[in-house]
Write an enzyme that holds these catalytic residues in place. Structure first.
Site, short mmCIF file in Angstrom:
data_model
loop_
_atom_site.label_atom_id
_atom_site.label_comp_id
_atom_site.label_asym_id
_atom_site.label_seq_id
_atom_site.Cartn_x
_atom_site.Cartn_y
_atom_site.Cartn_z
N LYS A 39 0.84 -1.21 0.00
CA LYS A 39 0.00 0.00 0.00
C LYS A 39 0.88 1.25 0.00
CE LYS A 39 -0.26 -0.18 5.04
NZ LYS A 39 -1.09 -0.49 6.22
N TYR A 263 13.61 30.66 4.14
CA TYR A 263 12.49 31.44 4.66
C TYR A 263 12.66 31.81 6.13
CZ TYR A 263 9.95 30.14 0.41
OH TYR A 263 9.56 29.99 -0.89
N MET A 312 9.99 24.04 -0.71
CA MET A 312 9.22 23.05 -1.46
C MET A 312 10.09 22.23 -2.41
SD MET A 312 5.72 23.47 -3.69
CE MET A 312 4.78 24.26 -2.38
C1 LIG Z 1 -0.21 -1.38 6.93
C2 LIG Z 1 -0.63 -2.65 7.54
C3 LIG Z 1 0.31 -3.67 7.77
C4 LIG Z 1 1.79 -3.50 7.55
O1 LIG Z 1 2.40 -3.05 8.74
P1 LIG Z 1 3.97 -3.03 8.94
O2 LIG Z 1 4.13 -2.68 10.36
O3 LIG Z 1 4.53 -2.00 8.03
O4 LIG Z 1 4.47 -4.38 8.63
C5 LIG Z 1 -0.17 -4.89 8.22
N1 LIG Z 1 -1.47 -5.08 8.48
C6 LIG Z 1 -2.39 -4.12 8.31
C7 LIG Z 1 -3.81 -4.41 8.63
C8 LIG Z 1 -2.01 -2.87 7.85
O5 LIG Z 1 -2.93 -1.90 7.70
#
Ligand SMILES: *Cc1c(COP(=O)(O)O)cnc(C)c1O
Length: 368
Positions: A39, A263, A312
Site C-alpha cells: 500500500k 524562509y 518546497m
Molecule cells: C499497513 C498494515 C500492515 C503493515 O504493517 P507493517 O508494520 O509496516 O508491517 C499490516 N497489516 C495491516 C492491517 C495494515 O494496515
C-alpha cells in the site's frame, strides 16, 4: 538500469534487498505464508515496480489499502491477488467482487452486501473476517464473532477464506499485545468450529520476530520487507535497506557573514559560508519538519548540515569544509549513510511517515 543523469531527485530501489528481507522472514518463520504489504506506493518504493518485482516470489497476497491500489496491481499484469486490508464503503465493493480481489469483513451489513453482489455476478466472494482485538479501527468486536459465524451459513455466495486482526502497540506494550493474541486465538477457535479457515494472520512487522500467535499461518510484511524492523531482535542486523533517495547540487555559492538562509532566516551565517543548493524539498517528500533539526545529507563522502528551513523544491547545505563540490554532484538524502531512523527521529515522526512521504515527482529506479 535507467539513466539518472538528468534526474535531480530520484529513489533507487534495491529489489534484491527486498527479496533478501523476505528470505530472512521465511528462514525465521518457515511454516508461515506471507502477505507483502505494498500500500501507499509500497511505502514510497512505487507500487507497480514492487508488485512486479515480487510477483514471482510465491507470496500469497499483496496487501493494499484501496481498490484503486488493487487496480494498479492488476494493471501491472501481476498474478498475485490483492488483499484490501481495511473496510471498503459500499460503492467500492462491486469492483472487488468483479475482480475476485480479497477483502476484509467487519460487519454483518458488509457480509449481506458482498453476498448479494456475489449472487449478482455469479461469483463466490472471498473474504477474511477482521476481528478488532484492540486496534479500534475496523473489524468485529470479539463478542460479535459468534453472531456473524452463525449467520454466515446462510450466505451462499461468500467464501470465508481467512481470519485476521491487527496489533495496536506491539512494539510498546507487550502485555496488551499478549491480550490481543489471546483474544485473537479465542475468535479463531470459535470460527474454526464452524468453518475451514485456510488463512490466519495477526502479526505485521512489529510482531513477526517477537510474538507467536499459535493458530496463525501467515504474516503481513510491510516495513520489514523494506528493511526496517520496529522492535529489537537479533535478526534485525540481517535486514537490508531497500531504498536510497538521491538528489543533486544545483548551485554553489559563498554567502557573506550575517546572511540569512531560507524562509524567515531561521539560520543566519556566522562567517563567510560555502552553501550548496540541492534540488529536493518537501514537494519531493523531504519533510519540512526536518528544518533546523540538525538534519544532514551525505555528499562526496562527508556530511553536510541542512541550513534553515526546507523549502518546497530545494534545500541549502553547508559545504564550507569541502573543496571538491560541483553542481551536478550527487547527495544521498536517505539511505545507508542517512538512515530512515535518523530522519524519523529528527522529524519527530514515525518511520512509515518518512518513507511514504516521497512523492510522485521523484522517479523510482529499480535494480537487483
Ligand atoms: C499497513 C498494515 C500492515 C503493515 O504493517 P507493517 O508494520 O509496516 O508491517 C499490516 N497489516 C495491516 C492491517 C495494515 O494496515
Amino acid at each position: 538500469m535507467q539513466d539518472t543523469s538528468l534526474y535531480r531527485a530520484w529513489a533507487e530501489v534495491d529489489t534484491a534487498a527486498m527479496r533478501h528481507n523476505l528470505a530472512l522472514v521465511r528462514r525465521v518463520l518457515p511454516s508461515h505464508k506471507q502477505m507483502a504489504i505494498i500500500k501507499a506506493e509500497a511505502y514510497g518504493h512505487g507500487i507497480t515496480g514492487v508488485a512486479k518485482a515480487l510477483d514471482n516470489e510465491e507470496i500469497e497476497f499483496f496487501g493494499v489499502a484501496t481498490p484503486s491500489e488493487a487496480q494498479k496491481v492488476s494493471d501491472a499484469g501481476c498474478s498475485t491477488c490483492p488483499f484490501i486490508l481495511g473496510p471498503c464503503f459500499p460503492a467500492e465493493r462491486e469492483m472487488i467482487v468483479q475482480n475476485g480481489w480479497r477483502a476484509a469483513l467487519s460487519s454483518i451489513e458488509e457480509a449481506e452486501h458482498f453476498n448479494s453482489l456475489g449472487r449478482l455476478y455469479g461469483k463466490k466472494v472471498n473474504l477474511h473476517i477482521s476481528v478488532d482485538t484492540g486496534m479500534g479501527r475496523a473489524g468485529l468486536l470479539p463478542g460479535n464473532v459468534p453472531i456473524l459465524a452463525d449467520k454466515l451459513a446462510s450466505y451462499d455466495h461468500l467464501n470465508i477464506e481467512g481470519v485476521f486482526s491487527h496489533l495496536s502497540a506491539a512494539a510498546d506494550d507487550i502485555s496488551f499485545t499478549h491480550r490481543q493474541i489471546r483474544s485473537y486465538e479465542q475468535s479463531v477457535a470459535v470460527l474454526r468450529e464452524r468453518m475451514d479457515l485456510p488463512y490466519r494472520h495477526l502479526c505485521s512487522s512489529s510482531g513477526v520476530f517477537n510474538y507467536n500467535a499459535p493458530s496463525t499461518n501467515m504474516v503481513r510484511l510491510g516495513r520489514i520487507l523494506y528493511g526496517y524492523s520496529p522492535m529489537p531482535s537479533p535478526h534485525n542486523r540481517e535486514l537490508q535497506p531497500t531504498l536510497t533517495l538521491y538528489s543533486r547540487v544545483t548551485l554553489l555559492r559563498t554567502l557573506p557573514d550575517n546572511h540569512g538562509v531560507s524562509y524567515n532566516h531561521t539560520y543566519v551565517t556566522t562567517g563567510p559560508t560555502k552553501v550548496a543548493t540541492i534540488g529536493i524539498g518537501f514537494g519531493d517528500g523531504y519533510l519540512h519538519y526536518l528544518s533546523n533539526t540538525g538534519a544532514r545529507v551525505y555528499l562526496n563522502g562527508s556530511y553536510c548540515p541542512v541550513l534553515g528551513r526546507v523549502t518546497m523544491d530545494q534545500i541549502m547545505v553547508d559545504v564550507s569544509h569541502m573543496d571538491k563540490v560541483q553542481p551536478g554532484d550527487i547527495a544521498e538524502i536517505l539511505g545507508p549513510n542517512v538512515p530512515w531512523e535518523e530522519l524519523t527521529a529528527r522529524a519527530k515522526t514515525i518511520p512509515s511517515n518518512v518513507i511514504t512521504s516521497i512523492t510522485g515527482r521523484v522517479p523510482r529506479v529499480y535494480k537487483g
